[in-house]
Design an enzyme around this catalytic site. Structure first.
Site, mmCIF file in Angstrom:
data_model
loop_
_atom_site.group_PDB
_atom_site.id
_atom_site.type_symbol
_atom_site.label_atom_id
_atom_site.label_comp_id
_atom_site.label_asym_id
_atom_site.label_seq_id
_atom_site.Cartn_x
_atom_site.Cartn_y
_atom_site.Cartn_z
ATOM 1 C CE LYS A 150 -4.944 -3.503 0.268
ATOM 2 N NZ LYS A 150 -5.017 -2.283 1.073
ATOM 3 C CG HIS A 154 -4.372 -6.733 4.334
ATOM 4 N ND1 HIS A 154 -3.933 -5.761 5.207
ATOM 5 C CD2 HIS A 154 -5.496 -6.199 3.767
ATOM 6 C CE1 HIS A 154 -4.724 -4.710 5.146
ATOM 7 N NE2 HIS A 154 -5.686 -4.960 4.280
ATOM 8 C CG ASP A 175 -2.239 -0.721 0.937
ATOM 9 O OD1 ASP A 175 -2.280 -1.531 -0.016
ATOM 10 O OD2 ASP A 175 -3.223 -0.487 1.665
ATOM 11 C CG ASP A 221 -8.918 -1.652 8.975
ATOM 12 O OD1 ASP A 221 -9.889 -1.993 8.280
ATOM 13 O OD2 ASP A 221 -8.093 -0.789 8.610
#
Length: 422
Positions: A401, A375, A54, A298
């Site tokens: 990632k 991920h 990323d 997340d």
């Protein structure tokens, strides 16, 4: 998926996980700092940064727009800019990096010339229409045929002063994108939320703090209104804290195995929203009956897999935004847990209900976990493999990632694997 897909089988540990693991730098803060340093005049040094897919996409995009980005070591970016971004000679390919895609879409309005922002097949399914609509209200010429990338911005070297209303119900990244572009406008910009709903509001606080570190003047007039002065940015040396989302896997591994994992930094000093997951994880095996994921999105995959071993069932609410992440994470979690044992989880609307059974530990329950190239799904379900025999993680390399060294980190604590180690 085909039989040739790479799989990593986690071997359950027979001992508490103990040791020292330093999580990588925060992805969220690294990509904010990279963009701000790229928009600034002078040379900025970003230390403690994350080097992953990323952040590499963001760094490469800045290079394509005329910014010098050097990498003297594994955790440092040295960024030199002239206060402007140039029109790139080709579309910016950003993989499935949501932060880079949304942030650069708004920043492209400051470019004098066309910018095409694009991504992979997964990114092309992730919505960006609210940001596109907001930019249009300021007169920015921007098109997105599907409401998802690719997005074409015909920049005019900036945009006028004015008021922007943004629907941030799907993602706080839309607000952060506008905030970070606003100091490059031709006058003060007022950014207002359309309604009170906003996903992961704490990430806007991260954005404002980073902006101020690079010389921006941002005033929060109310919980839903920000005023930004047209100051531009100045170069700065900026230290990036470890990634709280990455830390959640280690916190969960610690309580799941009765271990002691030193992250080198206490949970209390994290400024990222996912750090609040530490208080929830610490309650295992007596997790709350209802867990609201809206402000620690997340971290929910981590806690959901941990909940499979909880003493009592757990309902996860506030998950609507998880359906438009790298994959539909609510669905991926439900499918993965059900693959371990039928009925272990199910969906009710956007809620996820995990039935929970501490007796799962020590059982042999062969399950191949479809990570959907996500991920967070891969890293979360590795936790199940610490206690259950037969857990295979498909496409284990997708952790690159945000946490390329994840499998090495677990191995350093004594976790063993068979199969396709990235």
């Amino acid at each position: 998926m085909s039989d040739t897909v790479k799989k990593l089988i986690i071997l359950p540990t027979d001992h508490p996980l103990r040791g020292h693991v330093r999580p990588p730098g925060s992805k969220s803060i690294t990509n904010r700092a990279l963009l701000l340093a790229g928009l600034a005049k002078g040379t900025s040094r970003l230390t403690g940064a994350l080097k992953s897919d990323d952040t590499r996409y963001m760094a490469d995009a800045l290079r394509a727009m005329g910014v010098q980005v050097d990498e003297p070591d594994d955790t440092t970016f040295v960024v030199t800019g002239n206060g402007r971004l140039a029109s790139p000679s080709a579309p910016l390919f950003l993989g499935n990096a949501g932060t880079a895609t949304r942030f650069l879409t708004a920043a492209a309005a400051l470019v004098d010339g066309p910018v095409v922002v694009d991504g992979d097949q997964h990114m092309r399914k992730r919505p960006i229409k609210p940001l596109v609509d907001a930019l249009r209200t300021l007169g920015v010429e921007v098109t997105s045929e599907t409401g998802c990338p690719p997005v074409t911005v015909n920049g005019k070297g900036g945009f006028p002063a004015g008021r922007i209303e943004i629907d941030a119900g799907l993602s706080s990244q839309y607000v952060s994108a506008l905030l970070m572009a606003a100091p490059g406008a031709k006058g003060p910009v007022r950014i207002e939320l359309a309604g009170d709903e906003i996903g992961a509001r704490g990430y806007i606080d991260l954005t404002v703090a980073a902006m101020r570190a690079f010389g921006a003047e941002v005033e929060q007039l109310s919980p839903s209104v920000w005023q930004v002065a047209p100051t531009g940015y100045r170069a700065a040396d900026f230290a990036i804290e470890p990634d709280a989302s990455a830390a959640t896997y280690l916190w969960a591994a610690e309580v799941l195995t009765g271990g002691a994992i030193d992250l080198g930094v206490p949970a209390s000093v994290f400024s990222q929203p996912d750090a609040r997951a530490h208080d929830v994880i610490s309650q295992f095996p007596h997790l709350p009956a209802v867990i609201d994921g809206s402000q620690m999105q997340d971290a929910i995959p981590t806690i959901a897999v941990l909940a499979a071993f909880n003493e009592t069932p757990v309902r996860f609410v506030g998950l609507a935004n998880l359906r438009v992440k790298e994959c539909d994470r609510v669905r991926a979690l439900s499918l993965g847990l059900t693959a371990i044992r039928p009925g272990l989880a199910h969906e009710e609307g956007d809620d996820l209900i995990v039935s929970s059974d501490p007796g799962l530990a020590g059982q042999t329950l062969p399950a191949s976990i479809d990570t959907f190239a996500d991920h967070r799904i891969a890293m979360s379900f590795a936790l199940a493999g610490l206690k259950i025999h037969g857990i295979a993680i498909e496409d284990p390399g997708c952790v690159a990632k945000t946490y390329p060294a994840y499998w090495d980190a677990l191995a350093s604590l004594g976790v063993a694997y068979t199969g396709d180690r990235p």
